[in-house]
Scaffold this motif. Structure first.
Motif, PDB file in Angstrom:
ATOM      1  N   ASP A  15      17.566  67.108 -34.992  1.00 16.35           N
ATOM      2  CA  ASP A  15      18.577  66.898 -34.553  1.00 16.35           C
ATOM      3  C   ASP A  15      18.292  67.387 -32.923  1.00 16.35           C
ATOM      4  O   ASP A  15      19.910  68.277 -32.393  1.00 16.35           O
ATOM      5  CB  ASP A  15      18.157  69.474 -35.502  1.00 16.35           C
ATOM      6  N   SER A  17      16.691  67.823 -30.497  1.00 18.27           N
ATOM      7  CA  SER A  17      16.143  68.917 -29.872  1.00 18.27           C
ATOM      8  C   SER A  17      14.400  68.373 -29.363  1.00 18.27           C
ATOM      9  O   SER A  17      14.028  67.428 -30.215  1.00 18.27           O
ATOM     10  CB  SER A  17      15.922  70.093 -30.991  1.00 18.27           C
ATOM     11  N   ALA A  18      13.570  69.604 -28.522  1.00 18.85           N
ATOM     12  CA  ALA A  18      12.844  68.785 -28.175  1.00 18.85           C
ATOM     13  C   ALA A  18      11.309  68.555 -28.941  1.00 18.85           C
ATOM     14  O   ALA A  18      10.481  67.527 -29.117  1.00 18.85           O
ATOM     15  CB  ALA A  18      12.159  68.933 -27.149  1.00 18.85           C
ATOM     16  N   ARG A  21      11.638  65.979 -31.599  1.00 20.93           N
ATOM     17  CA  ARG A  21      11.469  64.375 -31.118  1.00 20.93           C
ATOM     18  C   ARG A  21       9.504  64.451 -31.541  1.00 20.93           C
ATOM     19  O   ARG A  21       9.264  63.424 -31.401  1.00 20.93           O
ATOM     20  CB  ARG A  21      11.348  64.197 -29.729  1.00 20.93           C
ATOM     21  N   ARG A 119      10.355  74.541 -34.126  1.00 20.08           N
ATOM     22  CA  ARG A 119      12.047  75.231 -33.845  1.00 20.08           C
ATOM     23  C   ARG A 119      12.961  73.798 -33.609  1.00 20.08           C
ATOM     24  O   ARG A 119      12.507  72.832 -32.959  1.00 20.08           O
ATOM     25  CB  ARG A 119      11.520  76.093 -32.254  1.00 20.08           C
ATOM     26  N   GLY A 120      14.276  74.439 -34.269  1.00 27.35           N
ATOM     27  CA  GLY A 120      15.367  73.172 -34.355  1.00 27.35           C
ATOM     28  C   GLY A 120      15.920  73.790 -32.884  1.00 27.35           C
ATOM     29  O   GLY A 120      16.208  74.828 -31.983  1.00 27.35           O
ATOM     30  N   ARG A 121      17.525  73.794 -33.295  1.00 29.41           N
ATOM     31  CA  ARG A 121      18.845  74.070 -32.264  1.00 29.41           C
ATOM     32  C   ARG A 121      18.979  75.648 -33.065  1.00 29.41           C
ATOM     33  O   ARG A 121      20.416  75.243 -32.694  1.00 29.41           O
ATOM     34  CB  ARG A 121      19.999  72.978 -32.265  1.00 29.41           C
ATOM     35  N   ARG A 125      16.541  81.564 -30.046  1.00 31.47           N
ATOM     36  CA  ARG A 125      15.840  80.175 -28.705  1.00 31.47           C
ATOM     37  C   ARG A 125      14.190  81.037 -29.382  1.00 31.47           C
ATOM     38  O   ARG A 125      13.418  80.243 -28.140  1.00 31.47           O
ATOM     39  CB  ARG A 125      16.377  80.590 -27.675  1.00 31.47           C
TER      40      ARG A 125
END
Length: 304
Positions: A15, A17-18, A21, A119-121, A125
């Motif tokens: 998505d 996000s870090a 990755r 966790r994504g986007r 948070r």
């Protein structure tokens, strides 16, 4: 039965996000060990279609936009693969539409391994475990690995070395036996150690009555019996082809497992154990391990 023998496809959610990755890097390493392929999947929610800019020659078609997204996914995968030393792993990007967790689960199916970031986007948070990763762990029909990307997760991961270690929690349930078989296969892929743990607590003397009603030695003996039975159930046909360390540890199960998993490659848990409501696919132990584990966590579904 080898739980990973036919699981060569590794599906990973992307998505931008870090965390995604980091999950992609883990998926590439895993696919390299399995001799399989990585299928990065980006999901567009149906209520939020992709925004397309008009470049002056009219808006591109949906197929053009999807092609552009797949191209960018391929470039990102190539960049991550180069950093991870996995350039030879085949990558097949996919774009899907719908509810993210459901689409990832459908893409992996029963035989594929699904890998997601913790966790994504998403909108929350500060959450340690995102809604998509939790839903995948709850409802996927096959194994799911949740990879953390925060300060609590170790940065150096051993893969195919004798020092590699895969930790699995067992409690005598069918789910933990399935987890044990999966963990054995993962340890064998890495050429490392399989660390089997059964946690037990002295609930009788603590809450159920005076300590003389049931000696602690008896409870420990029962814990040892559960550990032996779990291993016998997992390996009825042949002895495991990996180095095995098995132990019983007194303490609350999720605390014991997350502590033992320090510096491990992978922590494996069953989708449900002997506690909790039968209607829940992911028990409290699995959920707490996903939230607090210092290493990636694999949730293994009980075979039907």
């Amino acid at each position: 039965m080898d739980e990973t023998a036919t699981t060569t496809d590794v599906v990973v959610g992307l998505d931008g996000s870090a965390g995604a990755r980091t999950a992609l890097a883990w998926a590439l390493q895993e696919a390299r060990l399995r001799g399989g392929v990585v299928r990065p999947v980006t999901v567009w929610p149906e209520d939020r279609p992709p925004h397309v800019h008009d470049a002056g020659i009219g808006p591109p078609s949906a197929a053009d936009v999807e092609g552009d997204v797949r191209s960018r996914m391929g470039s990102e995968a190539a960049e991550v693969a180069a950093a991870a030393g996995c350039e030879d792993v085949p990558v097949h990007p996919e774009v899907r539409h719908g509810q993210p967790a459901q689409q990832l689960i459908d893409a992996a199916g029963t035989d594929g391994l699904l890998v997601v970031g913790s966790r994504g986007r998403g909108p929350v948070r500060g959450a340690v475990l995102g809604s998509v990763s939790q839903q995948c762990a709850q409802y996927a029909s096959g194994p799911v690995v949740v990879v953390r990307d925060d300060d609590a997760a170790p940065r150096a991961v051993l893969w195919q070395e004798p020092a590699s270690r895969v930790v699995v929690g067992v409690d005598g349930s069918a789910g933990s036996v399935a987890a044990l078989r999966f963990a054995e296969a993962e340890a064998r892929l890495r050429g490392g150690e399989l660390h089997v743990v059964h946690a037990w607590t002295d609930t009788v003397s603590g809450y159920g009555g005076p300590p003389w009603e049931r000696p602690v030695t008896t409870l420990r003996e029962q814990a040892d019996a559960v550990l032996r039975q779990s291993m016998q159930s997992a390996w009825r046909d042949a002895a495991p082809d990996v180095q095995v360390r098995a132990e019983t540890v007194e303490g609350v199960e999720w605390d014991v497992l997350t502590e033992v998993a320090e510096a491990a490659d992978l922590l494996v848990v069953g989708s449900r154990g002997r506690t909790g409501w039968s209607s829940l696919l992911l028990g409290s132990v699995g959920l707490r391990c996903l939230t607090f584990s210092p290493c990636p966590v694999a949730v293994v579904r009980t075979p039907r």
